[in-house]
Design a protein around this motif. Structure first.
Motif, short mmCIF file in Angstrom:
data_model
loop_
_atom_site.label_atom_id
_atom_site.label_comp_id
_atom_site.label_asym_id
_atom_site.label_seq_id
_atom_site.Cartn_x
_atom_site.Cartn_y
_atom_site.Cartn_z
N GLN A 10 0.89 -1.23 -0.02
CA GLN A 10 -0.04 -0.10 0.15
C GLN A 10 0.82 1.16 0.18
O GLN A 10 0.67 2.34 -0.70
N ALA A 11 1.93 1.05 0.49
CA ALA A 11 3.02 2.57 0.71
C ALA A 11 3.53 2.70 -0.65
O ALA A 11 3.88 3.70 -1.02
N VAL A 12 3.67 1.63 -1.35
CA VAL A 12 4.26 1.63 -2.56
C VAL A 12 3.41 2.36 -3.55
O VAL A 12 3.49 3.09 -4.42
N ASP A 407 6.80 -0.52 7.66
CA ASP A 407 5.56 -0.37 6.84
C ASP A 407 5.80 -0.05 5.52
O ASP A 407 5.05 -0.11 4.55
N VAL A 408 7.01 0.90 5.44
CA VAL A 408 7.31 1.38 4.15
C VAL A 408 8.64 0.99 3.51
O VAL A 408 9.45 0.89 4.36
N PRO A 409 8.79 0.25 2.58
CA PRO A 409 10.05 -0.11 1.90
C PRO A 409 11.03 1.05 2.00
O PRO A 409 10.79 2.27 1.90
N VAL A 410 12.29 0.36 2.29
CA VAL A 410 13.52 1.45 2.30
C VAL A 410 13.82 2.34 0.99
O VAL A 410 13.94 3.36 1.05
N GLU A 411 13.66 1.55 -0.25
CA GLU A 411 13.62 2.36 -1.32
C GLU A 411 12.51 3.54 -1.43
O GLU A 411 12.92 4.61 -1.98
N ASN A 414 13.37 6.27 0.83
CA ASN A 414 14.41 7.17 0.31
C ASN A 414 13.97 8.09 -0.84
O ASN A 414 14.36 9.20 -0.78
N GLN A 415 13.23 7.52 -1.36
CA GLN A 415 12.67 8.51 -2.62
C GLN A 415 11.76 9.46 -2.18
O GLN A 415 11.74 10.68 -2.48
N MET A 416 11.01 9.26 -1.07
CA MET A 416 10.09 10.30 -0.28
C MET A 416 10.86 11.18 0.29
O MET A 416 10.55 12.45 0.08
N ILE A 417 12.23 11.03 0.97
CA ILE A 417 12.96 11.82 1.33
C ILE A 417 13.42 12.90 0.50
O ILE A 417 13.80 14.17 0.49
N ARG A 418 13.99 12.20 -0.70
CA ARG A 418 14.43 12.88 -1.78
C ARG A 418 13.65 13.66 -2.37
O ARG A 418 14.11 14.94 -2.65
N GLU A 419 12.35 13.46 -2.48
CA GLU A 419 11.36 14.40 -3.07
C GLU A 419 11.01 15.74 -2.05
O GLU A 419 10.92 16.72 -2.69
#
Length: 481
Positions: A10-12, A407-411, A414-419
């Motif tokens: 769901q997080a993806v 709950d949220v995959p590491v990839e 990381n993408q969310m932090i980068r965004e």
């Protein structure tokens, strides 16, 4: 495990479709805005918004819960009706003269009752109608003369397995047939009553699409409900019906194709709506998961011989931790001479002086005949202890798995932090550009002295400073002379 993996999936999906935090941006439903007449000021937007008073909320909750309680009462009444049906059929088959019916009475009753119980998925504890053969106190009428509460010789787990197999498989076949046949019949009926020119060129494409089955809000609700019921079958009764996951997998493989055919050929195009998650359904799945731990503990401890075998091995086995003599130990003794004329078989020639039945009770010549033995209480205590230990161990393992699996995959994280970083940098650059543009505009709006070639009259200068308006020293000397 399933729910933890679903949260990651769901997080993806939320990240891919930009749905994170969408519930805060989601607009109110038009139906809600139309029915609600009272408003209040939103403290964030400072704009009036529809608001349902507390008294109206309580009234609606009471009405909804009353309907739910009524439905539960109907389900319980239906279950008791099935119980009475099974008792009546068993009694009727035992009163026949055919030995075939007598030997297979319980099996036939279980099969027929399971077929009647396709739409009612619940297992009730029937209770004991009498305690031992020849019990006169409980045998007050014909309905209670047969010991119906006793399980099949193969065990209670076998009867539960048969019922669940018939209910689950039969329900899946019925639902799939109804799910594909109902839209086809509905479209055929719409075309039959709506148009007479179906074979002509005047039957336009938009008319053909309009004759398809409408996709309503309840369409997706029914799909969710079907999946939740199937999840309940797989988790709640997996100890009694281990083949449930296999049948669920086969059903889902077939249903994917049926749903694809239905939505592409028999339904109108659904209107897409943005949602953040599956809503209350995740909470329902979580509640079913916790409830399944309790039900499986009950199934293992009360419908199987797992606990009595362990108690016998470690407390009553004469040859160490073995099961030798377990069957004889689990059977109580009854004196057949205590049978009255309306009890027991019709042909009593050559019957033994004593018989055995499954129970932990005293012998007929004991001080407390047919009373519970100490082993019964040991088994009873062991069953309760097993339920508590099983629940706590499973909950601890569930919590450990939930902590181990993010709950949220590491990839995605990381993408969310980068965004967010890119978003901050973009906002910073935009703010810098805005400030530069404002400064440039401000400088242009204040002209320099070189561009002011205007004759302001005798004794006036275009300079604005006080120093520029002051007379020069040569002018003062000439003036003094």
């Amino acid at each position: 495990m399933f729910l933890e993996l679903w949260k990651r999936k769901q997080a993806v999906i939320q990240w891919q479709w930009d749905l994170e935090g969408y519930e805060e941006e989601e607009e109110l439903r038009p139906e809600y805005e139309e029915k609600v007449t009272t408003t209040r000021l939103n403290p964030v937007t400072n704009k009036p918004e529809p608001y349902l008073p507390l008294w109206n909320q309580i009234t609606r909750l009471v009405a909804a819960n009353s309907v739910v309680i009524l439905m539960l009462c109907i389900v319980i009444a239906a279950m008791f009706s099935v119980i009475l049906y099974r008792m009546a059929v068993v009694i009727a088959m035992h009163q026949t003269e055919s030995d075939l019916f007598r030997r297979n009475a319980k099996m036939v009753t279980s099969l027929t009752a399971a077929c009647l119980n396709l739409m009612v998925i619940i297992i009730l504890n029937y209770g004991r109608f009498f305690y031992h053969p020849g019990d006169l106190e409980a045998r007050t009428n014909t309905l209670l003369k047969l010991r119906y509460d006793m399980c099949d010789p193969a065990g209670c787990l076998f009867e539960l397995f048969v019922q669940l197999a018939i209910i689950m498989v039969g329900k899946q076949i019925f639902n799939n047939a109804l799910e594909i046949l109902y839209p086809i019949m509905l479209v055929w009926w719409h075309k039959r009553i709506g148009h007479d020119n179906q074979n002509s060129e005047a039957y336009t494409r938009w008319e053909q699409d309009y004759d398809l089955s409408a996709y309503t809000r309840l369409s997706l609700f029914n799909e969710y409900l079907e999946m939740v019921i199937q999840y309940g079958f797989v988790t709640i009764f997996v100890a009694a019906f281990p083949l449930a996951p296999l049948f669920a997998l086969l059903n889902n493989i077939v249903e994917i194709r049926l749903d694809a055919y239905k939505y592409l050929t028999q339904c109108r195009r659904p209107r897409a709506e943005r949602v953040q998650d599956i809503g209350i359904w995740f909470g329902i799945l979580k509640g079913i998961t916790y409830f399944s731990v309790f039900t499986n503990a009950l199934v293992i401890s009360y419908t199987s011989d797992f606990i009595p075998r362990l108690v016998y091995m470690y407390g009553y086995s004469p040859e160490g931790t073995t099961l030798k003599g377990y069957i004889e130990n689990s059977l109580a003794l009854f004196n057949t001479s205590e049978y009255t004329e309306d009890m027991g078989p019709d042909n009593r020639t050559g019957w033994p002086a004593t018989c055995r039945y499954r129970a932990y009770r005293n012998n007929p010549d004991d001080k407390n005949p047919y009373g519970f033995t100490i082993q019964f209480w040991h088994v009873f205590t062991a069953r309760l202890a097993f339920i508590l230990i099983f629940e706590h161990v499973v909950f601890m393992l569930t919590g450990a798995v939930a902590m181990a699996i993010p709950d949220v995959p590491v990839e995605v994280k990381n993408q969310m932090i980068r965004e967010k970083k890119v978003e901050k940098e973009t906002l910073f650059e935009k703010e810098k550009s805005r400030i530069r543009n404002e400064r440039r505009v401000h400088q242009i709006s204040i002209p320099s002295d070189e561009h002011l070639n205007v004759d302001l009259g005798e004794g006036l200068s275009p300079h604005n400073s006080s120093r520029a308006n002051t007379p020069s020293p040569s002018f003062l000397r000439n003036h003094r002379s």
